[in-house]
Scaffold this motif. Structure first.
Motif, PDB file in Angstrom:
ATOM      1  N   ARG A 256       0.341  -1.217   0.038  1.00 22.63           N
ATOM      2  CA  ARG A 256       0.030  -0.369  -0.435  1.00 22.63           C
ATOM      3  C   ARG A 256       0.607   1.364  -0.003  1.00 22.63           C
ATOM      4  NH1 ARG A 256      -4.501   2.638  -1.888  1.00 22.63           N
ATOM      5  NH2 ARG A 256      -5.681   4.186   0.033  1.00 22.63           N
TER       6      ARG A 256
ATOM      7  N   GLU B 276      -3.507   0.057  13.498  1.00 21.86           N
ATOM      8  CA  GLU B 276      -5.086   1.311  13.566  1.00 21.86           C
ATOM      9  C   GLU B 276      -4.225   2.760  13.127  1.00 21.86           C
ATOM     10  OE1 GLU B 276      -8.458   3.100  12.826  1.00 21.86           O
ATOM     11  OE2 GLU B 276      -8.415   1.035  13.431  1.00 21.86           O
ATOM     12  N   ARG B 277      -2.733   3.953  13.238  1.00 23.79           N
ATOM     13  CA  ARG B 277      -1.796   4.305  12.829  1.00 23.79           C
ATOM     14  C   ARG B 277      -1.328   4.171  11.748  1.00 23.79           C
ATOM     15  NH1 ARG B 277       1.632   3.983  18.350  1.00 23.79           N
ATOM     16  NH2 ARG B 277       2.778   5.590  17.258  1.00 23.79           N
TER      17      ARG B 277
ATOM     18  N   ALA C 280      -2.893   2.267   8.939  1.00 23.81           N
ATOM     19  CA  ALA C 280      -4.035   2.457   8.319  1.00 23.81           C
ATOM     20  C   ALA C 280      -4.497   3.659   7.836  1.00 23.81           C
ATOM     21  CB  ALA C 280      -5.369   1.348   8.822  1.00 23.81           C
ATOM     22  N   VAL C 281      -4.776   4.450   8.849  1.00 22.64           N
ATOM     23  CA  VAL C 281      -4.866   6.436   8.679  1.00 22.64           C
ATOM     24  C   VAL C 281      -3.842   6.102   7.998  1.00 22.64           C
ATOM     25  CG1 VAL C 281      -5.681   7.952  10.246  1.00 22.64           C
ATOM     26  CG2 VAL C 281      -6.438   6.227  10.969  1.00 22.64           C
TER      27      VAL C 281
ATOM     28  N   GLY D 158      -4.560   5.617   4.592  1.00 24.84           N
ATOM     29  CA  GLY D 158      -5.070   6.455   3.743  1.00 24.84           C
ATOM     30  C   GLY D 158      -6.324   4.991   4.608  1.00 24.84           C
ATOM     31  N   MET D 159      -6.454   3.878   5.215  1.00 25.83           N
ATOM     32  CA  MET D 159      -6.650   2.821   5.262  1.00 25.83           C
ATOM     33  C   MET D 159      -8.235   2.926   6.816  1.00 25.83           C
ATOM     34  SD  MET D 159      -5.140   0.554   3.356  1.00 25.83           S
ATOM     35  CE  MET D 159      -5.704  -0.542   2.352  1.00 25.83           C
ATOM     36  N   ARG D 160      -8.892   1.488   6.219  1.00 21.88           N
ATOM     37  CA  ARG D 160      -9.679   1.179   7.523  1.00 21.88           C
ATOM     38  C   ARG D 160      -9.392  -0.062   8.145  1.00 21.88           C
ATOM     39  NH1 ARG D 160     -14.184  -0.963   8.103  1.00 21.88           N
ATOM     40  NH2 ARG D 160     -15.750  -0.962   9.885  1.00 21.88           N
ATOM     41  N   LEU D 161      -9.181  -0.277   9.042  1.00 24.35           N
ATOM     42  CA  LEU D 161      -8.357  -1.252   9.445  1.00 24.35           C
ATOM     43  C   LEU D 161      -9.914  -2.035   9.677  1.00 24.35           C
ATOM     44  CD1 LEU D 161      -6.300  -2.582  11.092  1.00 24.35           C
ATOM     45  CD2 LEU D 161      -7.225  -2.102  13.080  1.00 24.35           C
ATOM     46  N   HIS D 162      -9.872  -3.442   9.004  1.00 23.75           N
ATOM     47  CA  HIS D 162     -10.975  -4.480   9.432  1.00 23.75           C
ATOM     48  C   HIS D 162     -10.246  -5.377  10.529  1.00 23.75           C
ATOM     49  CE1 HIS D 162     -14.403  -7.010   8.286  1.00 23.75           C
ATOM     50  NE2 HIS D 162     -13.672  -7.726   7.847  1.00 23.75           N
TER      51      HIS D 162
END
Length: 99
Positions: free
Chosen positions: A40, A78-79, A81-82, A85-89
């Motif tokens: 990514r 989470e950090r 991902a943000v 530019g993504m959302r953690l799933h």
């Protein structure tokens, strides 16, 4: 007539031990997470230093993570991902459907 075992046979024999299997799975998870972050980051044209700055980390920490050298916490994921530019799933998947 050699008693040598090929690599695949040795791997299977080793993974019969519960401790080895647990270690293998932990390594697989670290590697897959690191690869996903690196891919990514590269898609976005970011350097490790840029990602580190956005995620509040140092560049060597990003390098270790991308190489699969550390088991991350959920807050760290989470950090990242943000910053990417993504959302953690996070979810669970039946073993018979896992790849």
């Amino acid at each position: 007539m050699s008693d040598r075992t090929d690599w695949g046979g040795l791997r299977e024999q080793t993974l019969e031990h519960p401790e080895a299997l647990a270690s293998y799975e932990a390594t697989r998870i670290r590697f897959e997470l690191g690869r996903a972050v690196r891919e990514r980051r590269e898609e976005l044209g970011m350097t490790q230093t840029q990602l580190a700055r956005l995620a509040g980390l140092q560049q060597p920490a990003v390098a270790r993570f991308e190489a699969g050298g550390t088991m991350p916490t959920l807050p760290l994921l989470e950090r990242l991902a943000v910053a990417l530019g993504m959302r953690l799933h996070v979810g669970f998947e039946p073993l018979d459907k896992a790849g």
